[in-house]
Design an enzyme around this catalytic site. Structure first.
Site, PDB file in Angstrom:
ATOM      1  N   GLU A  36       0.829  -1.213   0.000  1.00  0.00           N
ATOM      2  CA  GLU A  36       0.000   0.000   0.000  1.00  0.00           C
ATOM      3  C   GLU A  36       0.863   1.262   0.000  1.00  0.00           C
ATOM      4  O   GLU A  36       0.549   2.233  -0.686  1.00  0.00           O
ATOM      5  CB  GLU A  36      -0.956   0.009   1.200  1.00  0.00           C
ATOM      6  CG  GLU A  36      -2.034  -1.054   1.149  1.00  0.00           C
ATOM      7  CD  GLU A  36      -2.907  -0.957  -0.090  1.00  0.00           C
ATOM      8  OE1 GLU A  36      -3.084   0.153  -0.647  1.00  0.00           O
ATOM      9  OE2 GLU A  36      -3.419  -2.005  -0.540  1.00  0.00           O
ATOM     10  N   TYR A 119      -6.254   5.898   4.742  1.00  0.00           N
ATOM     11  CA  TYR A 119      -6.316   4.959   3.629  1.00  0.00           C
ATOM     12  C   TYR A 119      -5.523   3.683   3.942  1.00  0.00           C
ATOM     13  O   TYR A 119      -6.030   2.560   3.820  1.00  0.00           O
ATOM     14  CB  TYR A 119      -5.764   5.645   2.365  1.00  0.00           C
ATOM     15  CG  TYR A 119      -5.496   4.679   1.261  1.00  0.00           C
ATOM     16  CD1 TYR A 119      -6.528   4.254   0.433  1.00  0.00           C
ATOM     17  CD2 TYR A 119      -4.225   4.146   1.071  1.00  0.00           C
ATOM     18  CE1 TYR A 119      -6.296   3.326  -0.561  1.00  0.00           C
ATOM     19  CE2 TYR A 119      -3.983   3.220   0.091  1.00  0.00           C
ATOM     20  CZ  TYR A 119      -5.012   2.818  -0.727  1.00  0.00           C
ATOM     21  OH  TYR A 119      -4.785   1.893  -1.685  1.00  0.00           O
ATOM     22  N   ASP A 137      -9.973   5.504  -1.848  1.00  0.00           N
ATOM     23  CA  ASP A 137      -8.904   6.134  -2.622  1.00  0.00           C
ATOM     24  C   ASP A 137      -9.516   6.817  -3.847  1.00  0.00           C
ATOM     25  O   ASP A 137     -10.746   6.899  -3.974  1.00  0.00           O
ATOM     26  CB  ASP A 137      -7.833   5.106  -3.019  1.00  0.00           C
ATOM     27  CG  ASP A 137      -8.332   4.109  -4.056  1.00  0.00           C
ATOM     28  OD1 ASP A 137      -9.552   4.085  -4.347  1.00  0.00           O
ATOM     29  OD2 ASP A 137      -7.502   3.353  -4.597  1.00  0.00           O
TER      30      ASP A 137
END
Ligand code: SF4
Length: 351
Positions: A36, A119, A137
């Protein structure tokens, strides 16, 4: 559109269309976190080799924590946003040393870690621990704004709250991981920014943007990023086959990376004489000056840099350099973490 249709359709679409990506085969929070952080602001095709290199070099959070920072920065080189690499390294050290390698396992506790925002915390919490918290996102904003016809500005706090709340009402509590993956994948390959495949879309009949001809107008994002123009004049002191570089320690782009002696100007430089710089005043009379062969343009999200490089050929006897500059062989330069701009110039001119 009735909300209950949304999640099953997105998930069904995902089961048939998902790409086989390496980080989808793991529930290890360390590897999910790595993927990520690497993929933020980066396309999958560009981020994938970085992810594979990091996992190979540092298979566990202990390996990453034990690595020298310079080595981590060198592996990160080319991805940009170097503060992410520094935070990654520091957080790995925190988890290895203070938590015996154990990641926090809830959204709210993950948020306490350095460099982990909403996020990334939602991604780790849902993918590794099945917590039903939505990942929002750019892809998710786009899908939700189009399907539900939401015109609230996604750059505003109110907009972010509205989309976050909606995404969290849509997430099925027992399918958090697959729903989040599905939303992001749907935005990445079906409902894309400029050429969404509306004809073959499983949500076409319910999609508000499709019905009202607003696909291209959604999502609404008002804030335009202002791009700052910068002019970098680099002076490359060369002596005995070695070049002088320094580590960047100012609060600016490229912190901790290495570059050459730099004087920034407000406009493109037409003559070296226009620079009023004490260090250069000392050095220039002692060297042979090789003027720039061409200008280099380097574009970052908020900045456009035009760079020129002067090579200053110094005799063996020279010279008092500022203490932050050090001479490096080409072999040593190869191993230093450097901005892409510096690597491009150095390879073109010296290799
Ligand atoms: S119909 Fe088009 S705009 Fe609507 S969700 Fe599908 S791909 Fe996106």
């Amino acid at each position: 559109m009735e909300n209950q249709f949304f999640s099953p359709r997105i998930i069904a679409w995902y089961q048939h269309n998902r790409r086989d990506l390496p980080w989808r085969h793991t529930r290890d929070p360390y590897k999910i976190w790595l993927s990520e952080v690497i993929l933020q602001q980066t396309r999958v095709a560009q981020g994938m080799p970085y992810y594979l290199r990091f996992v190979e070099a540092y298979p566990t959070v202990f390996d990453l924590a034990a690595a020298p920072e310079q080595e981590v920065m060198r592996l990160w080189q080319g991805l940009g946003y170097y503060s992410r690499a520094r935070n990654l390294h520091q957080t790995a050290q925190f988890i290895a040393q203070q938590r015996n390698g154990l990641f926090p396992d809830t959204f709210s506790s993950l948020l306490q870690l350095k460099g982990i925002g909403t996020y990334t915390a939602a991604a780790i919490a849902s993918f590794a621990f099945d917590e039903p918290v939505a990942v929002v996102d750019g892809n998710v904003y786009r899908v939700l704004s189009r399907v539900f016809g939401i015109e609230t500005d996604i750059a505003s706090t109110a907009g972010q709250k509205e989309f976050w709340t909606l995404a969290n009402t849509l997430i099925p509590p027992d399918q958090a991981a697959v729903f989040n993956q599905a939303m992001m994948e749907f935005g990445a390959i079906q409902c894309t920014p400029t050429s969404p495949d509306c004809l073959l879309c499983p949500l076409q009949a319910q999609c508000q943007a499709n019905a009202t001809g607003k696909v291209a107008a959604l999502p609404v994002k008002s804030k335009k990023v202002k791009v700052k123009e910068r002019f970098f004049n680099y002076f490359v002191v060369a002596q005995n086959g070695q070049l002088a570089l320094k580590q960047r320690n100012t609060r600016d782009i490229w912190q901790q990376l290495y570059d050459f002696y730099l004087v920034e100007s407000d406009a493109p430089l037409t003559s070296i004489d226009a620079l009023d710089d004490a260090t250069l005043r000392d050095i220039l009379p002692q060297v042979i000056i090789e003027p720039p062969a061409r200008a280099y343009t380097h574009v970052l999200t908020h900045q456009r840099i035009q760079a020129q490089f002067w090579v200053l050929h110094a005799p063996d006897t020279l010279l008092t350099l500022p203490s932050e500059l050090q001479f490096f062989s080409h072999e040593a330069i190869e191993a230093l973490p450097k901005p892409v701009l510096i690597t491009a110039y150095w390879k073109e001119r010296f290799l």
